[in-house]
Design a protein around this motif. Sequence first.
Motif, mmCIF file in Angstrom:
data_model
loop_
_atom_site.group_PDB
_atom_site.id
_atom_site.type_symbol
_atom_site.label_atom_id
_atom_site.label_comp_id
_atom_site.label_asym_id
_atom_site.label_seq_id
_atom_site.Cartn_x
_atom_site.Cartn_y
_atom_site.Cartn_z
ATOM 1 N N LYS A 16 0.822 -1.217 0.000
ATOM 2 C CA LYS A 16 0.000 0.000 0.000
ATOM 3 C C LYS A 16 0.853 1.263 0.000
ATOM 4 O O LYS A 16 2.028 1.230 0.357
ATOM 5 C CB LYS A 16 -0.938 0.016 1.219
ATOM 6 C CG LYS A 16 -1.758 -1.251 1.394
ATOM 7 C CD LYS A 16 -2.805 -1.408 0.306
ATOM 8 C CE LYS A 16 -3.666 -2.634 0.563
ATOM 9 N NZ LYS A 16 -4.502 -3.007 -0.571
ATOM 10 N N ASN A 18 -0.885 4.821 0.645
ATOM 11 C CA ASN A 18 -1.447 5.870 1.504
ATOM 12 C C ASN A 18 -1.664 5.358 2.920
ATOM 13 O O ASN A 18 -2.598 4.591 3.180
ATOM 14 C CB ASN A 18 -2.777 6.368 0.928
ATOM 15 C CG ASN A 18 -2.573 7.060 -0.398
ATOM 16 O OD1 ASN A 18 -1.525 7.667 -0.640
ATOM 17 N ND2 ASN A 18 -3.557 6.953 -1.273
ATOM 18 N N ASN A 48 3.351 7.440 1.355
ATOM 19 C CA ASN A 48 2.637 8.695 1.546
ATOM 20 C C ASN A 48 1.976 8.613 2.927
ATOM 21 O O ASN A 48 0.958 7.949 3.087
ATOM 22 C CB ASN A 48 1.606 8.814 0.411
ATOM 23 C CG ASN A 48 0.811 10.086 0.521
ATOM 24 O OD1 ASN A 48 1.234 11.029 1.188
ATOM 25 N ND2 ASN A 48 -0.337 10.113 -0.116
ATOM 26 N N SER A 50 0.401 10.192 6.533
ATOM 27 C CA SER A 50 -0.211 11.324 7.240
ATOM 28 C C SER A 50 -0.411 10.959 8.704
ATOM 29 O O SER A 50 -0.590 9.786 9.030
ATOM 30 C CB SER A 50 -1.587 11.642 6.664
ATOM 31 O OG SER A 50 -1.493 11.883 5.292
ATOM 32 N N ASP A 79 -9.602 18.581 5.056
ATOM 33 C CA ASP A 79 -8.399 17.836 4.645
ATOM 34 C C ASP A 79 -8.338 16.486 5.357
ATOM 35 O O ASP A 79 -8.025 15.466 4.752
ATOM 36 C CB ASP A 79 -7.123 18.617 4.986
ATOM 37 C CG ASP A 79 -6.883 19.741 3.985
ATOM 38 O OD1 ASP A 79 -7.602 19.783 2.958
ATOM 39 O OD2 ASP A 79 -5.984 20.564 4.234
ATOM 40 N N LYS A 82 -10.601 13.879 3.897
ATOM 41 C CA LYS A 82 -10.082 13.390 2.617
ATOM 42 C C LYS A 82 -8.969 12.354 2.862
ATOM 43 O O LYS A 82 -8.930 11.302 2.237
ATOM 44 C CB LYS A 82 -9.533 14.590 1.809
ATOM 45 C CG LYS A 82 -9.771 14.444 0.309
ATOM 46 C CD LYS A 82 -9.354 15.688 -0.461
ATOM 47 C CE LYS A 82 -10.337 16.854 -0.369
ATOM 48 N NZ LYS A 82 -9.738 18.122 -0.823
ATOM 49 N N ILE A 83 -8.076 12.698 3.782
ATOM 50 C CA ILE A 83 -6.963 11.782 4.097
ATOM 51 C C ILE A 83 -7.509 10.444 4.608
ATOM 52 O O ILE A 83 -7.049 9.375 4.212
ATOM 53 C CB ILE A 83 -6.012 12.414 5.154
ATOM 54 C CG1 ILE A 83 -5.332 13.668 4.586
ATOM 55 C CG2 ILE A 83 -4.964 11.405 5.616
ATOM 56 C CD1 ILE A 83 -4.607 14.511 5.637
ATOM 57 N N GLU A 85 -10.424 9.090 4.038
ATOM 58 C CA GLU A 85 -11.071 8.372 2.922
ATOM 59 C C GLU A 85 -10.051 7.671 2.024
ATOM 60 O O GLU A 85 -10.280 6.564 1.555
ATOM 61 C CB GLU A 85 -11.837 9.364 2.048
ATOM 62 C CG GLU A 85 -13.320 9.407 2.338
ATOM 63 C CD GLU A 85 -13.972 10.591 1.643
ATOM 64 O OE1 GLU A 85 -13.602 10.893 0.487
ATOM 65 O OE2 GLU A 85 -14.837 11.222 2.288
ATOM 66 N N GLN A 86 -8.931 8.362 1.797
ATOM 67 C CA GLN A 86 -7.931 7.813 0.870
ATOM 68 C C GLN A 86 -6.979 6.806 1.505
ATOM 69 O O GLN A 86 -6.253 6.108 0.803
ATOM 70 C CB GLN A 86 -7.119 8.965 0.256
ATOM 71 C CG GLN A 86 -7.947 9.744 -0.766
ATOM 72 C CD GLN A 86 -7.292 11.053 -1.166
ATOM 73 O OE1 GLN A 86 -6.219 11.397 -0.673
ATOM 74 N NE2 GLN A 86 -7.952 11.800 -2.050
ATOM 75 N N ALA A 87 -7.003 6.748 2.836
ATOM 76 C CA ALA A 87 -6.044 5.873 3.526
ATOM 77 C C ALA A 87 -6.291 4.408 3.201
ATOM 78 O O ALA A 87 -7.439 3.957 3.117
ATOM 79 C CB ALA A 87 -6.150 6.094 5.030
ATOM 80 N N GLU A 88 -5.203 3.672 3.010
ATOM 81 C CA GLU A 88 -5.319 2.230 2.765
ATOM 82 C C GLU A 88 -5.033 1.427 4.034
ATOM 83 O O GLU A 88 -5.534 0.326 4.213
ATOM 84 C CB GLU A 88 -4.342 1.830 1.654
ATOM 85 C CG GLU A 88 -4.721 2.448 0.301
ATOM 86 C CD GLU A 88 -3.601 2.321 -0.710
ATOM 87 O OE1 GLU A 88 -3.691 1.453 -1.577
ATOM 88 O OE2 GLU A 88 -2.622 3.107 -0.603
ATOM 89 N N ALA A 113 -10.204 1.381 5.094
ATOM 90 C CA ALA A 113 -8.800 0.967 5.232
ATOM 91 C C ALA A 113 -8.645 -0.212 6.200
ATOM 92 O O ALA A 113 -9.511 -0.455 7.037
ATOM 93 C CB ALA A 113 -7.982 2.147 5.749
#
Length: 343
Positions: A16, A18, A48, A50, A79, A82-83, A85-88, A113
């Motif tokens: 992965k 994110n 990537n 966060s 923000d 969004k982070i 939602e995109q996290a794996e 995730a």
Amino acid sequence: MDKTQLASVKELISEKTNLLIVTHNNPDGDALGSSMALYNYLIKKNKNVSVITPNHFPENLAWLKGADKVCIYNQNMADAKKIIEQAEIIFCLDFNALHRIDKMEEAIKTATAHKVLIDHHLQPQLENFNFVFSKIDISSTSELIYNFIVNLDGKDAIDKDMADAIYVGILTDTGSYSYSCNYEETYTISAHLLQIGIDAEAIHRKIYDTFSESRLRLLGYCLSKKLIVIDELSTAYISLTREELNYFNYQVGDTEGLVNYALSIEHIKLAVLFTEREGLVRISFRSKGDIDVNEFARKHFNGGGHHNASGATSRISLKETIAKFNNSIKDYSELYVIFDEED
Ligand code: 5GP
Ligand code: MN
């Protein structure tokens, strides 16, 4: 650590991109220390990465490498969402129950995730996580992160930035090696962190000698004017209203460690701090020896934590919370002091 789970998480990390790290509300040295240690490790793997904290962390932790990149949920919700939602993969550090991440709870609960819990609190909510690395008899989550990294990649994977962050977590969660500090491993790891090149004296100064004047005056005020000692129940507590906190220009972290002063009285076995914040009452419980404040916080205030250190949030007024507390302790026979007639 469970080898099968470790192998699966190792594979997930390699697959992965994110990755997200979250930690509990009112992040302390261990919450941010463990998060920044893992952050720096994963960044080195070209991921990537966060880090989101529910609210701001104390200023004395801002020097940790990567802390300037942390997304503060209550200041930057768009923000943060969004982070999430995109996290794996979402690494959940230093908390055992999702309500500890406050307003982020729903977003993390519903995120698709893979969720990895790394934590040292009692009774983790296993059902909310795909992988759980939970150990109770350990100094801190930061020490668990040390083990996690070493198990994944060997001792050489820990660099100076990670070592600084791990040391901060160990130092703060053991009250400078004064509690949760009877484990040999903690010292072996600390020695390794020194070999890596951390400056333990400088870290101590950065954490404990950078307080504001108003924080120190708040401490003085609490000790001379607000400390209530109930000798016959081996209990001492301090309460602070919103007005009092405002008067002393309260900043996040300013009441950290305050409750321990109440516990430092010789015969006191139970110490509590009540603070009125954002329309709620935050409660910190500390105890000595057999007094189980995890059980107490769970039973009476829907909180929890560790055997000798736990916390809770109360949604009734400060006055009512204290009254409820005073009522609850009466049932704990182990708190009663039998006074010697000669005394
Ligand atoms: P503190 O008093 O420093 O806020 O918290 C003491 C310990 O109890 C920490 O390890 C913290 O993570 C845990 N804790 C604090 N508040 C809560 C809570 O509301 N619920 C649970 N389960 N644990 C808490
Ligand atoms: Mn911790």
